[in-house]
Design a protein around this motif. Structure first.
Motif, mmCIF file in Angstrom:
data_model
loop_
_atom_site.group_PDB
_atom_site.id
_atom_site.type_symbol
_atom_site.label_atom_id
_atom_site.label_comp_id
_atom_site.label_asym_id
_atom_site.label_seq_id
_atom_site.Cartn_x
_atom_site.Cartn_y
_atom_site.Cartn_z
ATOM 1 N N THR A 208 30.252 14.773 -45.472
ATOM 2 C CA THR A 208 29.705 16.005 -45.986
ATOM 3 C C THR A 208 28.514 16.130 -44.439
ATOM 4 O O THR A 208 28.795 15.763 -43.471
ATOM 5 N N PRO A 209 28.035 17.394 -44.050
ATOM 6 C CA PRO A 209 27.342 17.926 -43.514
ATOM 7 C C PRO A 209 26.219 16.304 -43.362
ATOM 8 O O PRO A 209 26.303 16.600 -41.316
ATOM 9 N N GLY A 210 25.359 16.564 -43.706
ATOM 10 C CA GLY A 210 24.664 15.752 -43.423
ATOM 11 C C GLY A 210 24.601 14.504 -43.095
ATOM 12 O O GLY A 210 23.816 14.104 -41.937
ATOM 13 N N CYS A 211 25.307 14.117 -44.231
ATOM 14 C CA CYS A 211 26.072 12.276 -43.493
ATOM 15 C C CYS A 211 26.498 12.165 -42.184
ATOM 16 O O CYS A 211 26.464 11.773 -42.078
ATOM 17 N N THR A 212 27.463 13.129 -42.386
ATOM 18 C CA THR A 212 28.052 13.412 -40.690
ATOM 19 C C THR A 212 26.958 13.859 -39.411
ATOM 20 O O THR A 212 27.081 12.707 -38.493
ATOM 21 N N LYS A 213 26.501 14.509 -39.533
ATOM 22 C CA LYS A 213 24.319 14.756 -38.383
ATOM 23 C C LYS A 213 24.061 13.191 -38.382
ATOM 24 O O LYS A 213 24.488 12.974 -37.388
ATOM 25 N N ALA B 181 25.271 9.916 -39.050
ATOM 26 C CA ALA B 181 26.299 8.909 -38.234
ATOM 27 C C ALA B 181 26.556 9.122 -37.006
ATOM 28 O O ALA B 181 26.722 8.634 -36.121
ATOM 29 N N CYS B 182 26.540 10.490 -36.831
ATOM 30 C CA CYS B 182 27.347 11.279 -35.382
ATOM 31 C C CYS B 182 25.455 10.762 -34.243
ATOM 32 O O CYS B 182 25.311 10.487 -32.584
ATOM 33 N N ASP B 183 24.513 10.954 -35.247
ATOM 34 C CA ASP B 183 23.310 10.825 -34.289
ATOM 35 C C ASP B 183 22.747 9.658 -33.622
ATOM 36 O O ASP B 183 22.900 8.651 -32.925
ATOM 37 N N PHE B 184 23.334 8.167 -34.995
ATOM 38 C CA PHE B 184 23.281 6.648 -34.676
ATOM 39 C C PHE B 184 24.343 6.310 -33.345
ATOM 40 O O PHE B 184 23.832 5.707 -32.915
ATOM 41 N N ARG B 185 25.287 7.086 -34.075
ATOM 42 C CA ARG B 185 26.910 6.791 -33.351
ATOM 43 C C ARG B 185 26.095 7.289 -31.588
ATOM 44 O O ARG B 185 26.613 6.275 -30.713
ATOM 45 N N ASP B 186 25.520 8.222 -31.406
ATOM 46 C CA ASP B 186 25.167 8.643 -30.006
ATOM 47 C C ASP B 186 23.706 8.272 -29.814
ATOM 48 O O ASP B 186 23.959 7.733 -27.914
ATOM 49 N N ASN B 187 23.918 7.643 -30.595
ATOM 50 C CA ASN B 187 21.706 6.680 -29.770
ATOM 51 C C ASN B 187 22.228 4.614 -30.011
ATOM 52 O O ASN B 187 21.667 3.913 -30.052
ATOM 53 N N LEU B 188 23.885 4.135 -30.874
ATOM 54 C CA LEU B 188 23.841 3.431 -30.374
ATOM 55 C C LEU B 188 23.674 2.695 -29.334
ATOM 56 O O LEU B 188 22.991 0.964 -29.158
ATOM 57 N N PHE C 267 36.544 8.828 -42.134
ATOM 58 C CA PHE C 267 35.176 9.051 -42.096
ATOM 59 C C PHE C 267 35.221 8.307 -39.959
ATOM 60 O O PHE C 267 34.969 8.831 -39.095
ATOM 61 N N ARG C 268 35.536 7.009 -40.513
ATOM 62 C CA ARG C 268 34.900 6.613 -38.306
ATOM 63 C C ARG C 268 35.780 6.739 -37.906
ATOM 64 O O ARG C 268 35.297 7.215 -36.704
ATOM 65 N N GLU C 269 36.845 7.488 -37.972
ATOM 66 C CA GLU C 269 37.946 7.600 -36.729
ATOM 67 C C GLU C 269 38.131 8.837 -36.594
ATOM 68 O O GLU C 269 37.643 9.599 -35.495
ATOM 69 N N ASP C 270 37.302 10.053 -37.508
ATOM 70 C CA ASP C 270 36.930 11.247 -37.317
ATOM 71 C C ASP C 270 36.461 11.948 -36.694
ATOM 72 O O ASP C 270 36.257 12.729 -35.861
ATOM 73 N N GLN C 271 35.453 10.989 -36.731
ATOM 74 C CA GLN C 271 34.082 11.088 -36.223
ATOM 75 C C GLN C 271 33.676 9.931 -35.254
ATOM 76 O O GLN C 271 32.682 10.488 -33.536
ATOM 77 N N VAL D 110 14.424 9.877 -46.368
ATOM 78 C CA VAL D 110 14.879 10.330 -44.904
ATOM 79 C C VAL D 110 15.306 11.626 -44.806
ATOM 80 O O VAL D 110 16.100 12.199 -45.787
ATOM 81 N N LYS D 111 14.846 12.064 -43.650
ATOM 82 C CA LYS D 111 16.063 14.041 -43.348
ATOM 83 C C LYS D 111 17.240 13.319 -42.559
ATOM 84 O O LYS D 111 17.422 12.240 -41.650
ATOM 85 N N ALA D 112 18.421 13.635 -43.088
ATOM 86 C CA ALA D 112 19.520 13.432 -41.885
ATOM 87 C C ALA D 112 19.214 13.975 -40.498
ATOM 88 O O ALA D 112 19.620 13.349 -39.909
ATOM 89 N N THR D 113 19.049 15.391 -40.707
ATOM 90 C CA THR D 113 18.772 15.733 -39.096
ATOM 91 C C THR D 113 16.926 15.121 -38.584
ATOM 92 O O THR D 113 16.030 15.479 -38.994
ATOM 93 N N GLY D 114 17.663 14.532 -36.918
ATOM 94 C CA GLY D 114 16.266 14.109 -36.595
ATOM 95 C C GLY D 114 15.709 12.873 -36.840
ATOM 96 O O GLY D 114 14.706 12.385 -36.304
ATOM 97 N N HIS D 115 16.316 12.231 -38.157
ATOM 98 C CA HIS D 115 15.874 10.963 -38.340
ATOM 99 C C HIS D 115 16.038 10.201 -37.603
ATOM 100 O O HIS D 115 14.839 8.645 -37.187
ATOM 101 N N VAL D 116 17.327 10.090 -36.420
ATOM 102 C CA VAL D 116 17.541 8.822 -35.206
ATOM 103 C C VAL D 116 16.105 9.404 -34.284
ATOM 104 O O VAL D 116 15.994 7.867 -34.250
ATOM 105 N N ALA D 117 15.852 10.022 -33.881
ATOM 106 C CA ALA D 117 14.796 10.554 -33.265
ATOM 107 C C ALA D 117 13.734 10.229 -33.197
ATOM 108 O O ALA D 117 13.056 8.996 -32.950
#
Length: 161
Positions: free
Chosen positions: A46-51, A53-60, A84-88, A142-149
């Motif tokens: 889903t859009p929010g969950c993908t955003k 997850a990708c934020d966690f991936r990018d900051n991992l 989902f893991r493979e696609d993203q 928490v908000k999906a966008t900006g949460h990892v920051a």
């Protein structure tokens, strides 16, 4: 309506063993001795969950360097999490909790507001668990966008370049 369980800083993190996107069991107790970010999200792809997850991936890399492991938990079946893991290109474990037992024990499933209506569902939540298994940070709704920051700021980690 019964009162919803909410975990707080200082609480012992409820242990769990769930199946990851590759079909392997993963237990929180396996991570004793290191700090863990456990985040709960409603649905893969889903859009929010993908955003999120990708934020966690990018900051991992930075999170791992700071001694933090990331575990994502949703009620999705293993096969959906695998796709989902493979696609993203996600490089951290995604865990399946289809009966919502762990979600409920952590206070991440229950009543919430969605577009002004009260509904029952996954409450997007993030927890930081220390080396001894205690919660040092508990964040609900928490908000999906900006949460990892925000999490990085709260943990005193410098912003990514």
């Amino acid at each position: 309506m019964s009162e919803q369980t909410r975990l707080a800083e200082g609480d012992e993190a409820p242990d769990f063993t769930l199946t990851d996107s590759e079909g392997n069991p993963v237990s929180l107790r396996d991570h004793r001795g290191s700090s863990v970010i456990v985040y709960f999200y409603p649905a893969a792809n889903t859009p929010g969950c993908t955003k999120q997850a990708c934020d966690f991936r990018d900051n991992l890399g930075d999170l791992n360097e700071a001694g933090l492991t990331v575990l994502g938990i949703s009620p999705d079946p293993v096969a959906k999490l695998h796709g989902f893991r493979e696609d993203q290109g996600l490089t951290f474990p995604l865990l399946s909790d289809p009966d919502k037992t762990v979600l409920t024990r952590w206070g991440a499933f229950g009543e919430k507001k969605l577009y002004g209506k009260t509904v029952t569902g996954v409450i997007r939540s993030t927890f930081v668990v220390d080396e001894s298994g205690r919660i040092t940070k508990a964040m609900y709704n928490v908000k999906a966008t900006g949460h990892v920051a925000k999490l990085r700021r709260d943990l005193g980690l410098a912003a990514s370049a």
